[in-house]
Design an enzyme around this catalytic site. Structure first.
Site, PDB file in Angstrom:
ATOM      1  N   LYS A 110       0.825  -1.214   0.000  1.00  0.00           N
ATOM      2  CA  LYS A 110       0.000   0.000   0.000  1.00  0.00           C
ATOM      3  C   LYS A 110       0.856   1.260   0.000  1.00  0.00           C
ATOM      4  O   LYS A 110       0.587   2.208  -0.742  1.00  0.00           O
ATOM      5  CB  LYS A 110      -0.922   0.025   1.230  1.00  0.00           C
ATOM      6  CG  LYS A 110      -1.982  -1.058   1.260  1.00  0.00           C
ATOM      7  CD  LYS A 110      -2.990  -0.821   2.357  1.00  0.00           C
ATOM      8  CE  LYS A 110      -2.370  -0.744   3.742  1.00  0.00           C
ATOM      9  NZ  LYS A 110      -1.738  -2.013   4.155  1.00  0.00           N
ATOM     10  N   ARG A 142      -9.513   1.611   8.839  1.00  0.00           N
ATOM     11  CA  ARG A 142      -9.232   0.191   9.022  1.00  0.00           C
ATOM     12  C   ARG A 142     -10.415  -0.542   9.640  1.00  0.00           C
ATOM     13  O   ARG A 142     -10.393  -1.773   9.728  1.00  0.00           O
ATOM     14  CB  ARG A 142      -8.004   0.000   9.916  1.00  0.00           C
ATOM     15  CG  ARG A 142      -6.699   0.420   9.241  1.00  0.00           C
ATOM     16  CD  ARG A 142      -5.510  -0.052  10.023  1.00  0.00           C
ATOM     17  NE  ARG A 142      -4.253   0.321   9.400  1.00  0.00           N
ATOM     18  CZ  ARG A 142      -3.071  -0.098   9.801  1.00  0.00           C
ATOM     19  NH1 ARG A 142      -2.988  -0.907  10.836  1.00  0.00           N
ATOM     20  NH2 ARG A 142      -1.973   0.297   9.180  1.00  0.00           N
ATOM     21  N   ARG A 163      12.036  -7.553   5.891  1.00  0.00           N
ATOM     22  CA  ARG A 163      12.174  -6.099   5.769  1.00  0.00           C
ATOM     23  C   ARG A 163      13.161  -5.553   6.797  1.00  0.00           C
ATOM     24  O   ARG A 163      13.180  -5.968   7.946  1.00  0.00           O
ATOM     25  CB  ARG A 163      10.799  -5.440   5.959  1.00  0.00           C
ATOM     26  CG  ARG A 163      10.778  -3.971   5.641  1.00  0.00           C
ATOM     27  CD  ARG A 163       9.362  -3.482   5.382  1.00  0.00           C
ATOM     28  NE  ARG A 163       8.480  -3.620   6.541  1.00  0.00           N
ATOM     29  CZ  ARG A 163       7.206  -3.203   6.545  1.00  0.00           C
ATOM     30  NH1 ARG A 163       6.675  -2.676   5.450  1.00  0.00           N
ATOM     31  NH2 ARG A 163       6.470  -3.359   7.631  1.00  0.00           N
ATOM     32  N   ARG A 212      12.235  -3.938  12.565  1.00  0.00           N
ATOM     33  CA  ARG A 212      11.251  -3.417  13.517  1.00  0.00           C
ATOM     34  C   ARG A 212      10.599  -4.569  14.264  1.00  0.00           C
ATOM     35  O   ARG A 212      10.364  -5.640  13.695  1.00  0.00           O
ATOM     36  CB  ARG A 212      10.156  -2.631  12.772  1.00  0.00           C
ATOM     37  CG  ARG A 212      10.623  -1.310  12.192  1.00  0.00           C
ATOM     38  CD  ARG A 212       9.506  -0.674  11.383  1.00  0.00           C
ATOM     39  NE  ARG A 212       9.905   0.598  10.800  1.00  0.00           N
ATOM     40  CZ  ARG A 212       9.300   1.169   9.771  1.00  0.00           C
ATOM     41  NH1 ARG A 212       8.261   0.566   9.204  1.00  0.00           N
ATOM     42  NH2 ARG A 212       9.721   2.319   9.293  1.00  0.00           N
ATOM     43  N   ARG A 268      -0.495  -9.620  13.482  1.00  0.00           N
ATOM     44  CA  ARG A 268      -1.021  -8.478  12.726  1.00  0.00           C
ATOM     45  C   ARG A 268      -1.998  -8.938  11.651  1.00  0.00           C
ATOM     46  O   ARG A 268      -3.045  -8.310  11.432  1.00  0.00           O
ATOM     47  CB  ARG A 268       0.130  -7.703  12.083  1.00  0.00           C
ATOM     48  CG  ARG A 268       1.032  -6.967  13.062  1.00  0.00           C
ATOM     49  CD  ARG A 268       2.260  -6.407  12.370  1.00  0.00           C
ATOM     50  NE  ARG A 268       1.912  -5.339  11.430  1.00  0.00           N
ATOM     51  CZ  ARG A 268       2.748  -4.883  10.499  1.00  0.00           C
ATOM     52  NH1 ARG A 268       3.948  -5.433  10.356  1.00  0.00           N
ATOM     53  NH2 ARG A 268       2.370  -3.919   9.698  1.00  0.00           N
TER      54      ARG A 268
END
Length: 224
Positions: free
Chosen positions: A13, A88, A123, A156, A167
């Site tokens: 996104k 959301r 990531r 992270r 998540r």
């Protein structure tokens, strides 16, 4: 153009939002950027947001609605905007209506969970700038270091595999109903227009699919 991008964490996104914002000359209103600014400020609200994100949960509607409302009142959003990461939940979507914030299009980018886990767990981030790398798909020139500053990259906490799975679970439980909300409203002829895009292709492929959907709605074949 007032556009919303929806999709699980890791579908791309943010990448697509930056591209579309440049094409259509509208600001990208990213909840991630807004939340990171709140965390960096070190305020009680920012510390609360940091704890929620690190646990892999969603920030409450009350907090997000207030942050987004303030952002959309700024001058650069008066001729259009692209919402990245908001709404959301259905209450967040309803809050846009209550505050007379109309939307033109909702684009859902769809990618299987197994692919998302691979994308996110690989990531790496440069903390100072926010530059993002991936150990497989977009590795830094020097392993573990930022290309420009050579400073160390980090993973992270919300990109740990255990947190990613949580998540995704939270997304499917709390945000997927929003997809149905917009899809069913669109079937009834209500705005905004809803479109689902396959996010498994290249960045360019996904961008072209989104543009094709937006241009078809406008009865156009190319960007003027």
């Amino acid at each position: 153009m007032r556009l919303v991008l929806l999709g699980c964490p890791g579908v791309g996104k943010g990448t697509q939002a930056k591209i579309l914002a440049e094409i259509f000359h509208i600001p990208q209103v990213s909840t991630g950027d807004i939340l990171r600014a709140a965390i960096s400020a070190g305020s009680p609200l920012g510390n609360q947001v940091k704890q929620i994100i690190n646990e892999g949960a969603l920030v409450s509607d009350a907090i997000m609605i207030q942050l987004i409302k303030e952002r959309l009142q700024q001058e650069d959003c008066q001729t259009g905007f692209l919402l990245d990461g908001f709404p959301r939940t259905i209450p967040q979507a309803e809050s846009l209506k209550v505050n007379h914030i109309d939307l033109d299009d909702v684009i859902e980018i769809k990618v299987p969970d197994t692919e998302l886990i691979s994308r996110l767990s690989g990531r790496r981030v440069h903390p100072a700038s926010g530059r993002i790398y991936h150990i497989k798909h977009q590795p830094p020139k020097i392993e573990g270091h930022d290309d420009l500053t050579q400073e160390p990259l980090i993973q992270r906490p919300d990109d740990y595999e255990e947190t990613i799975r949580k998540r995704l679970e939270v997304y499917h439980k709390q945000t997927e109903p929003l997809v149905s909300y917009y899809r069913e409203a669109a079937k009834q002829g209500k705005m905004p227009i809803y479109t689902k895009i396959d996010g498994m292709g290249s960045v360019e492929d996904v961008t072209q699919a989104i543009l094709a959907a937006l241009l078809k709605k406008e009865g156009k074949t190319k960007i003027v």
